[in-house]
Design a protein around this motif. Structure first.
Motif, PDB file in Angstrom:
ATOM      1  N   LEU A  32       4.957  -5.094  -0.625  1.00 19.08           N
ATOM      2  CA  LEU A  32       4.269  -5.459  -1.860  1.00 19.08           C
ATOM      3  C   LEU A  32       3.613  -4.255  -2.528  1.00 19.08           C
ATOM      4  O   LEU A  32       2.886  -4.391  -3.503  1.00 19.08           O
ATOM      5  CB  LEU A  32       3.207  -6.525  -1.560  1.00 19.08           C
ATOM      6  N   GLY A  33       3.836  -3.081  -1.980  1.00 22.06           N
ATOM      7  CA  GLY A  33       3.282  -1.877  -2.583  1.00 22.06           C
ATOM      8  C   GLY A  33       1.896  -1.514  -2.056  1.00 22.06           C
ATOM      9  O   GLY A  33       1.263  -0.586  -2.534  1.00 22.06           O
ATOM     10  N   LYS A  38      -2.821   4.471  -1.450  1.00 20.78           N
ATOM     11  CA  LYS A  38      -2.638   3.804  -2.738  1.00 20.78           C
ATOM     12  C   LYS A  38      -3.994   3.510  -3.360  1.00 20.78           C
ATOM     13  O   LYS A  38      -4.945   3.143  -2.669  1.00 20.78           O
ATOM     14  CB  LYS A  38      -1.890   2.485  -2.529  1.00 20.78           C
ATOM     15  N   ARG A  41      -7.812  -1.758  -6.717  1.00 17.85           N
ATOM     16  CA  ARG A  41      -9.022  -2.264  -7.363  1.00 17.85           C
ATOM     17  C   ARG A  41      -9.206  -3.698  -6.912  1.00 17.85           C
ATOM     18  O   ARG A  41      -8.263  -4.485  -6.925  1.00 17.85           O
ATOM     19  CB  ARG A  41      -8.872  -2.224  -8.882  1.00 17.85           C
ATOM     20  N   ASP A  57      -1.142  -0.686  -8.783  1.00 19.95           N
ATOM     21  CA  ASP A  57      -0.122  -0.401  -9.799  1.00 19.95           C
ATOM     22  C   ASP A  57      -0.088  -1.445 -10.913  1.00 19.95           C
ATOM     23  O   ASP A  57       0.979  -1.765 -11.439  1.00 19.95           O
ATOM     24  CB  ASP A  57       1.285  -0.365  -9.169  1.00 19.95           C
ATOM     25  N   PHE A  59      -0.436  -4.689 -10.806  1.00 24.36           N
ATOM     26  CA  PHE A  59      -0.151  -6.093 -10.523  1.00 24.36           C
ATOM     27  C   PHE A  59      -1.030  -6.567  -9.388  1.00 24.36           C
ATOM     28  O   PHE A  59      -1.615  -5.787  -8.655  1.00 24.36           O
ATOM     29  CB  PHE A  59       1.326  -6.329 -10.225  1.00 24.36           C
ATOM     30  N   ARG A  60      -1.146  -7.885  -9.296  1.00 17.58           N
ATOM     31  CA  ARG A  60      -2.161  -8.476  -8.436  1.00 17.58           C
ATOM     32  C   ARG A  60      -1.596  -9.222  -7.250  1.00 17.58           C
ATOM     33  O   ARG A  60      -0.568  -9.876  -7.345  1.00 17.58           O
ATOM     34  CB  ARG A  60      -3.007  -9.442  -9.254  1.00 17.58           C
ATOM     35  N   ILE A  61      -2.330  -9.123  -6.158  1.00 18.16           N
ATOM     36  CA  ILE A  61      -1.905  -9.802  -4.940  1.00 18.16           C
ATOM     37  C   ILE A  61      -3.099 -10.508  -4.330  1.00 18.16           C
ATOM     38  O   ILE A  61      -4.209  -9.978  -4.325  1.00 18.16           O
ATOM     39  CB  ILE A  61      -1.320  -8.776  -3.948  1.00 18.16           C
TER      40      ILE A  61
ATOM     41  N   TYR B  58      11.410  -9.007  -1.039  1.00 17.64           N
ATOM     42  CA  TYR B  58      10.807  -7.715  -1.350  1.00 17.64           C
ATOM     43  C   TYR B  58      11.512  -6.589  -0.611  1.00 17.64           C
ATOM     44  O   TYR B  58      11.424  -5.433  -0.969  1.00 17.64           O
ATOM     45  CB  TYR B  58       9.327  -7.703  -0.949  1.00 17.64           C
ATOM     46  N   ASN B  91       7.132  -3.678 -13.452  1.00 17.80           N
ATOM     47  CA  ASN B  91       6.630  -3.422 -12.112  1.00 17.80           C
ATOM     48  C   ASN B  91       7.641  -2.565 -11.358  1.00 17.80           C
ATOM     49  O   ASN B  91       8.057  -2.891 -10.246  1.00 17.80           O
ATOM     50  CB  ASN B  91       6.457  -4.771 -11.428  1.00 17.80           C
ATOM     51  N   GLU B  93       7.859   0.403  -9.877  1.00 15.42           N
ATOM     52  CA  GLU B  93       7.678   1.091  -8.608  1.00 15.42           C
ATOM     53  C   GLU B  93       7.952   0.181  -7.406  1.00 15.42           C
ATOM     54  O   GLU B  93       8.748   0.497  -6.542  1.00 15.42           O
ATOM     55  CB  GLU B  93       6.252   1.661  -8.533  1.00 15.42           C
ATOM     56  N   ARG B  94       7.265  -0.998  -7.389  1.00 12.74           N
ATOM     57  CA  ARG B  94       7.433  -1.857  -6.235  1.00 12.74           C
ATOM     58  C   ARG B  94       8.852  -2.415  -6.135  1.00 12.74           C
ATOM     59  O   ARG B  94       9.411  -2.549  -5.056  1.00 12.74           O
ATOM     60  CB  ARG B  94       6.443  -3.014  -6.276  1.00 12.74           C
ATOM     61  N   TRP B 180       9.163   5.617  -0.246  1.00 17.47           N
ATOM     62  CA  TRP B 180       8.112   5.503  -1.260  1.00 17.47           C
ATOM     63  C   TRP B 180       7.911   6.830  -1.979  1.00 17.47           C
ATOM     64  O   TRP B 180       7.666   6.870  -3.188  1.00 17.47           O
ATOM     65  CB  TRP B 180       6.801   5.029  -0.645  1.00 17.47           C
ATOM     66  N   LEU B 429       0.204 -13.200  -1.280  1.00 12.26           N
ATOM     67  CA  LEU B 429       0.965 -13.773  -2.386  1.00 12.26           C
ATOM     68  C   LEU B 429       0.804 -12.936  -3.636  1.00 12.26           C
ATOM     69  O   LEU B 429      -0.302 -12.592  -4.042  1.00 12.26           O
ATOM     70  CB  LEU B 429       0.440 -15.196  -2.644  1.00 12.26           C
ATOM     71  N   GLU B 430       1.936 -12.603  -4.219  1.00 15.07           N
ATOM     72  CA  GLU B 430       1.888 -11.901  -5.497  1.00 15.07           C
ATOM     73  C   GLU B 430       1.489 -12.896  -6.584  1.00 15.07           C
ATOM     74  O   GLU B 430       1.941 -14.034  -6.604  1.00 15.07           O
ATOM     75  CB  GLU B 430       3.280 -11.342  -5.807  1.00 15.07           C
ATOM     76  N   ILE B 431       0.607 -12.477  -7.480  1.00 17.06           N
ATOM     77  CA  ILE B 431       0.171 -13.383  -8.539  1.00 17.06           C
ATOM     78  C   ILE B 431       0.841 -12.969  -9.840  1.00 17.06           C
ATOM     79  O   ILE B 431       0.563 -11.889 -10.363  1.00 17.06           O
ATOM     80  CB  ILE B 431      -1.353 -13.325  -8.719  1.00 17.06           C
TER      81      ILE B 431
END
Lengths: 77, 579
Positions: A32-33, A38, A41, A57, A59-61, B58, B91, B93-94, B180, B429-431
């Motif tokens: 998930l990065g 890294k 925030r 980056d 996006f939110r997790i 992923y 998005n 990079e990921r 990476w 969980l990705e939002i």
């Protein structure tokens, strides 16, 4: 100052310096990065040991409390 | 030659799939909508080519069942494939992590930069030519929802055909860290990010994941959703379906009834029993009377209303926020927040709910989720009938039924969590960002779900009505009634005629609840019977899926829990409810 994602205050940023978990947890976060060095925030966290929402980056997790506790961040003032 | 659509969860693979094949698949704005693969055919340059929509992943080192399916699909597809790697352009990079892993496997790849339109709003500028050069494979920007870039994609695939040559990935195998690092240099060269202001939707995002405001927001959303579902459902019944059936359809059926002589075997199967010389759509129980009235005039309006609201929430991206807010409650029952998604789908129909349980990692979680789904999460069809029948006796009785189900869900969850070995994994969980749903996508999804409801409901309904008539005439009902009457009458205080509804419940729950209507039950009996019908066993369609997901052994355990709970709850209501 070092703090876990749980201890950080919402809105604070920092750099991930340690992930205290098994290879599986590290691999899942990595995909998930979320990995060492890294910039992260903290967006918010839910009450009563709820999950932490953090941004990497742009996006939110959502990360469960137990896992967030084991992600250590060097917090920037 | 096969085309595999692969990419991270929630990047729009299913939308691309529909665009390429014209096939209809469900897509939403949350990770894990597609949990098993779907295949279809695309016509490219007149050639029929198989296209496979692979569940999102992923990484090629799988972490859950849906991801395992994805990697397995790739490995079993042989060498004659093209992988279309769908990438979320906002998005990069990921997403490139999976792209590089695919490139390392040296298979032919086309990279799609999907959601290209959103890069502009987000201040992201990607140099496509540069990226193509760095990756060594074709890169095509697309906007799947509007269809932008799809012709370009099709022509790129055709190029592969004509030259009978495809650009395979050609990357050295990296360790995770090196990969990476490599991604970092690619992104630095191909992407520029400029600052921009927050949009209104992003502010709404902030609100919905704040601890206290978020909960109020969720409560408001749920209340509103409930109100709208009732408004649409009741409105359609009162102003469309009821008038249609009573004014247009009833006279037709009465004429048929007269021509069949008003009674007899054929008459009773087709028209049903006349009540005071008239057709009563809820009580006659003929194929053409109740058999059509229940699914079309009582259930369909609510199914439509439910899926209209669900579709909007799915595409807007609200469900993952609920997963965050409810995570700690879900932990008490051995699950984590993401399990709320299959549960909400189960409020529509148990089948898609059960299938969606594949987003969970462990067998233990699946057992808890699926058992609770079968026991305490009634589908819309069943709820519509309960609301119609029990609601007539007073809204408070509905509260009793649903209160019991909620308590069972929570209580059984806590018990199962304590009783089963192992622990519940953490939420990760990705939002997704909120997106304004496209009206045509919503309409298409709603239509697919309604079509699948009708395709299931009508045949099973008709089968049920025919079977019940046969059971009655052969005396099978009496036999069954005698067998279960000790439990039914003595423990639950129900007349043994309720056995008819229990038998029907194996086929369809909505008709089963409907069968309680002609039995002249007291309110207490109606509440008991409706609750027991919800708990005791899933309908045949749901049972087949549960069996497949759980395996025989766990299904047997789960069924044991369902049956014993039904008896216990039925008896307790009987014991404590003093009239």
């Amino acid at each position: 100052m070092r703090a876990s994602l749980v201890e950080m205050k919402s809105g604070q940023s920092g750099v991930i310096v340690e992930i205290m978990g098994g290879p599986r947890m590290i691999a899942r976060l990595d995909a998930l990065g979320f990995r060492l060095n890294k910039r992260v925030r903290k967006v918010s966290s839910m009450m009563m040991r709820g999950p932490v929402v953090a941004e990497v980056d742009g996006f939110r997790i959502a990360i469960g409390y137990g896992m967030a506790l084991r992600i250590i961040v060097e917090v920037m003032a | 030659m096969k085309i595999l659509l692969m990419g991270n969860p929630n990047v729009g693979k299913s939308v691309i799939f529909s665009r390429l094949t014209g096939a209809k698949v469900i897509s939403s704005n949350y990770p894990g909508t597609t949990v098993s693969f779907t295949s279809g055919y695309a016509y490219l340059d007149g050639k029929r080519t198989e296209v496979i929509d692979v569940p999102g992943t992923y990484t090629l080192d799988p972490t859950c069942r849906a991801e395992e399916v994805a990697v397995q699909m790739l490995e079993e597809s042989g060498s004659d494939i093209i992988v279309i790697n769908v990438v979320d352009a906002t998005n990069l990079e990921r997403n490139l992590n999976l792209t590089l892993q695919l490139l390392e496997r040296k298979i032919p790849i086309i990279v799609l930069l999907n959601m290209w339109d959103e890069t502009r709003h987000k201040g992201i500028d990607i140099d496509v030519k540069k990226l193509e050069e760095l990756l060594g494979v074709p890169v095509v920007p697309t906007v799947a929802v509007s269809g932008e870039g799809i012709t370009d994609l099709a022509s790129r695939i055709s190029e592969y055909y004509e030259l009978s040559f495809a650009k395979t990935g050609n990357m050295e195998t990296h360790s995770t860290e090196d990969r990476w690092g490599h991604i970092g240099t690619i992104v630095a060269q191909a992407q520029k990010i400029t600052h921009r202001h927050h949009t209104l939707l992003e502010r709404l995002e902030e609100i919905s994941i704040r601890p206290i405001i978020g909960l109020f927001f969720a409560a408001a959303v749920m209340w509103l959703a409930f109100r709208i579902i009732r408004l649409i459902g009741e409105g359609m019944i009162d102003y469309v379906f009821d008038p249609l059936f009573s004014r247009l359809y009833a006279p037709l059926i009465m004429r048929l009834s007269a021509s069949l002589g008003g009674s007899g075997f054929v008459h009773d199967i087709l028209v049903g029993k006349l009540i005071d010389g008239e057709i009563d759509f809820t009580q006659s129980f003929g194929l053409l009377s109740t058999g059509f009235y229940v699914p079309l005039a009582m259930v369909l309006p609510y199914v439509l209303a439910f899926y209209f609201i669900l579709g909007f929430m799915e595409d807007f991206g609200y469900l993952p926020r609920l997963a965050i807010l409810l995570d700690n409650i879900m932990h008490k029952i051995g699950l984590h927040g993401q399990a709320i998604v299959p549960t909400i789908l189960g409020l529509g129909c148990t089948v898609p709910g059960a299938l969606s349980s594949r987003i969970l990692e462990t067998k233990r979680e699946k057992f808890i989720l699926l058992t609770l789904l079968a026991i305490a999460v009634p589908c819309t069809a069943q709820s519509a009938m309960i609301v119609a029948l029990v609601g007539r006796r007073g809204g408070g009785y509905l509260l009793i039924i649903y209160g019991i189900l909620v308590a069972l869900w929570m209580g059984m969850g806590i018990i199962l969590n304590r009783a089963l070995k192992g622990e519940s994994p953490e939420l990760l969980l990705e939002i997704p960002s909120y997106r304004l749903p496209s009206i045509s996508a919503l309409a298409k999804k709603l239509w697919m779900r309604l079509a699948s409801f009708l395709k299931d409901a009508i045949p099973f309904m008709l089968l049920g009505v025919i079977l019940m008539n046969i059971f009655f005439t052969t005396g099978l009902v009496d036999l069954a009634a005698r067998i279960v009457s000790p439990v039914l009458t003595r423990m639950m205080g129900l007349p043994k005629t309720v056995v008819v509804a229990l038998m029907m419940g194996f086929i369809r729950k909505d008709v089963a609840v409907g069968m309680l209507a002609p039995l002249e039950l007291t309110t207490k009996q109606l509440v008991t019977a409706s609750t027991v019908l919800a708990i005791y066993f899933p309908c045949i369609a749901a049972f087949v899926v549960l069996l497949k997901e759980l395996g025989i052994k766990d299904m047997a355990k789960s069924a044991g829990i369902m049956l014993s709970l039904a008896i216990i709850v039925g008896s307790l209501i009987n014991l404590f409810w003093r009239v």
